[in-house]
Design a protein around this motif. Structure first.
Motif, PDB file in Angstrom:
ATOM      1  N   VAL A 156       0.836  -1.199   0.000  1.00 18.64           N
ATOM      2  CA  VAL A 156       0.000   0.000   0.000  1.00 18.64           C
ATOM      3  C   VAL A 156       0.871   1.250   0.000  1.00 18.64           C
ATOM      4  O   VAL A 156       1.889   1.315   0.688  1.00 18.64           O
ATOM      5  N   ASN A 157       0.469   2.224  -0.808  1.00 21.16           N
ATOM      6  CA  ASN A 157       1.120   3.540  -0.857  1.00 21.16           C
ATOM      7  C   ASN A 157       0.037   4.598  -0.929  1.00 21.16           C
ATOM      8  O   ASN A 157      -1.080   4.326  -1.384  1.00 21.16           O
ATOM      9  N   TRP A 158       0.367   5.815  -0.503  1.00 19.55           N
ATOM     10  CA  TRP A 158      -0.555   6.944  -0.653  1.00 19.55           C
ATOM     11  C   TRP A 158      -0.439   7.472  -2.075  1.00 19.55           C
ATOM     12  O   TRP A 158       0.656   7.738  -2.547  1.00 19.55           O
ATOM     13  N   MET A 167      -3.428  -0.003  -3.426  1.00 21.13           N
ATOM     14  CA  MET A 167      -2.854  -1.308  -3.081  1.00 21.13           C
ATOM     15  C   MET A 167      -2.503  -2.077  -4.355  1.00 21.13           C
ATOM     16  O   MET A 167      -3.334  -2.212  -5.250  1.00 21.13           O
ATOM     17  N   ALA A 168      -1.265  -2.548  -4.428  1.00 21.60           N
ATOM     18  CA  ALA A 168      -0.885  -3.497  -5.480  1.00 21.60           C
ATOM     19  C   ALA A 168      -0.905  -4.888  -4.834  1.00 21.60           C
ATOM     20  O   ALA A 168      -0.404  -5.070  -3.724  1.00 21.60           O
ATOM     21  N   LEU A 169      -1.507  -5.844  -5.526  1.00 21.21           N
ATOM     22  CA  LEU A 169      -1.716  -7.173  -4.963  1.00 21.21           C
ATOM     23  C   LEU A 169      -1.377  -8.200  -6.035  1.00 21.21           C
ATOM     24  O   LEU A 169      -1.704  -8.001  -7.208  1.00 21.21           O
ATOM     25  N   SER A 179      -8.097   0.544  -4.600  1.00 19.79           N
ATOM     26  CA  SER A 179      -7.909   1.831  -3.943  1.00 19.79           C
ATOM     27  C   SER A 179      -8.875   1.943  -2.765  1.00 19.79           C
ATOM     28  O   SER A 179      -9.863   1.205  -2.665  1.00 19.79           O
ATOM     29  N   SER A 180      -8.563   2.877  -1.872  1.00 12.70           N
ATOM     30  CA  SER A 180      -9.373   3.047  -0.669  1.00 12.70           C
ATOM     31  C   SER A 180      -9.196   4.462  -0.134  1.00 12.70           C
ATOM     32  O   SER A 180      -8.120   5.050  -0.236  1.00 12.70           O
ATOM     33  N   ASP A 207       5.217  -3.999  -5.959  1.00 16.75           N
ATOM     34  CA  ASP A 207       5.400  -2.679  -5.351  1.00 16.75           C
ATOM     35  C   ASP A 207       5.358  -1.640  -6.467  1.00 16.75           C
ATOM     36  O   ASP A 207       6.157  -1.714  -7.404  1.00 16.75           O
ATOM     37  N   LEU A 208       4.423  -0.716  -6.393  1.00 10.93           N
ATOM     38  CA  LEU A 208       4.341   0.381  -7.370  1.00 10.93           C
ATOM     39  C   LEU A 208       5.025   1.597  -6.764  1.00 10.93           C
ATOM     40  O   LEU A 208       4.587   2.111  -5.735  1.00 10.93           O
TER      41      LEU A 208
END
Ligand code: FRU
Length: 487
Positions: A156-158, A167-169, A179-180, A207-208
């Motif tokens: 997760v990154n902002w 979120m990249a999964l 996204s959230s 990881d993005l």
């Protein structure tokens, strides 16, 4: 004594005892770098997976902390990430106590035994005391399995332009983005990669990130770990340079790109919430699923690579990720020497120049015009480890076929195979850094455009021979050599 056992890394993080794999929850907060990791606290093999924990104030010295997250009715605690919820989007923070929020995969062995496919779901835990203690969210999982048996490793990154969490999964053969607004409710955005890049194994640990090129322009880069199918067998890390528009990631370069061609750098991801101005910093698990559970170390198994900074550099018209050891490692240099105009006529004895006799060192040199050379480590048992460059093939290589114990894993697992990597740089000058610890070598060639990481297990430390060899007369304008202090 603890941390003095044979093969014990002296400047890489390794757990005091038992099993470790992927780095997890990499985050900086309130003066502390956190390194969580996949941990089996009860055995030196995978299984019974928890999140272990270590902290550092400089990314160089580490202190192992109590285990952070233990399995529960939803399952084992598989890989994931952590962020600081500074704006309290989740509502889990308290006034003056922002929540550190971890997103991880709950992996249910119970469902696995029943043959169900919804084995993996994403869960959340938070800490209000700087990561010392963690509370699992009462309504876990926060993201239910969407139909893939492999559905894990949330990173997760902002995402500032969209004011949302992203979120990249990994989902078996592709990456899914969610996204959230609050880290609790997640909405699917897109899929990426079913027909792009390497597909010799299962996609894991994405990881993005945003990485600057040589002009300082930021590019979106998607890191995708994969096991097996790496360039030298088993586990390895590929990446895609491209652009993310808030919903979809598009790769803009063809082919498969590898972060590290060596056999032993896996599951690498980057730190979140780093102090302003810090470079993108990644750490990997310095092992391979092909033989990681059999390596002849006791009472622990596995270490992390050194933390590495990432930049994009152009080579042959493409942007490639270049890795370098973090600058802070310089504080470990022990009795450094700088040599000028080193003439390598056949063989040059570097060991004589090394003031410390510990078998661990940092070597940096520049070859003015690319040509065939090698660095050889050895002991008086006639065991040899060779790292070199073959100019005819334009390949770097790592040969551990005679490096000591190579028989702990079945031959078909490839431990004794010579690992090879293309030279991506095209310029005449080669700039080479080697980091050698008790049982590992990390090669950063051409400023980190080609990297190779490998572990090895000599029956005695490799302190008897450190030599530079070259086929034709070679003069190195500058050679830096330093022992490495223990952390
Ligand atoms: C990668 C991995 C992850 C998983 C974890 C389990 O090495 O297989 O996909 O979450 O290890 O320990």
């Amino acid at each position: 004594a603890a941390y003095q056992e044979p093969y014990r890394p002296q400047f890489h993080f390794s757990p005091k005892e038992n099993w470790m794999n992927d780095p997890n929850g990499l985050m900086y907060e309130n003066g502390t770098y956190h390194l969580f990791f996949q941990q089996n606290p009860t055995a030196p093999v995978a299984g019974n997976i928890h999140w272990g924990h270590a902290t550092s104030t400089d990314l160089v010295h580490w202190q192992q902390q109590p285990t952070a997250l233990a399995p529960d009715s939803l399952g084992l605690i598989f890989s994931g990430s952590a962020v600081l919820d500074a704006q309290n989007t989740s509502g889990l923070g308290q006034p003056g106590r922002p929540a550190m929020v971890a997103l991880y995969t709950s992996h249910s062995e119970k469902k696995e035994k029943l043959g169900r496919q919804d084995v993996e779901n994403q869960s959340l835990a938070y800490s209000l005391d700087h990561g010392q203690t963690w509370t699992k969210y009462a309504q876990n999982p926060v993201l239910k399995n969407q139909g893939s048996r492999d559905f894990r490793d949330p990173k997760v990154n902002w995402y500032a332009p969209g004011k949302k969490w992203l979120m990249a999964l990994s989902a078996h053969d592709h990456i899914e983005f969610y996204s959230s607004k609050n880290l609790l409710a997640w909405t699917k955005e897109s899929d990426f990669g079913r027909t792009l890049g390497g597909h010799g194994g299962v996609w894991e640990c994405p990881d993005l990130i945003q990485v600057p090129d040589e002009q300082g322009k930021l590019h979106d880069v998607l890191i995708v770990n994969m096991n097996p199918g790496g360039p030298n067998g088993g586990s390895a890390t590929q990446y895609f340079v491209g652009s993310f528009d808030g919903k979809t990631f598009r790769a803009t370069q063809p082919g498969t790109h590898w972060l590290d061609y060596g056999p032993d750098n896996y599951a690498g991801v980057t730190w979140t919430n780093l102090p302003a101005g810090s470079p993108v910093t990644l750490i990997g698990w310095m092992s391979n699923w092909n033989y990681g559970q059999q390596v002849p170390t006791n009472p622990w198994r596995s270490a992390m690579t050194v933390p590495r900074t990432l930049r994009l550099r152009s080579a042959a018209g493409q942007l490639e990720l270049a890795s370098q050891p973090i600058a802070g490692l310089a504080k470990l240099y022990d009795q450094p020497v700088t040599l000028s105009n080193v003439a390598v006529n056949g063989r040059y004895d570097l060991g004589k120049q090394l003031k410390t006799r510990t078998g661990r060192f940092r070597l940096n040199f520049t070859v003015p015009k690319a040509q065939t050379w090698s660095v050889v480590l050895g002991n008086d048992r006639d065991e040899r480890l060779t790292i070199g460059y073959d100019h005819a093939k334009k390949e770097y290589y790592l040969d551990r076929s005679k490096s000591g114990n190579i028989a702990f894993a079945p031959a078909d697992k490839g431990f004794a195979q010579v690992a090879r990597a293309p030279r991506l740089a095209t310029g005449p000058t080669q700039e080479i850094t080697l980091l050698v610890d008790a049982a590992s070598v990390e090669l950063f060639a051409d400023g980190g455009l080609t990297c190779m990481t490998g572990i090895f297990f000599p029956s005695e430390p490799m302190t008897e021979l450190v030599a530079l060899q070259a086929e034709s007369a070679l003069t190195l304008p500058r050679v830096e050599l330093a022992g490495m202090k223990s952390i």
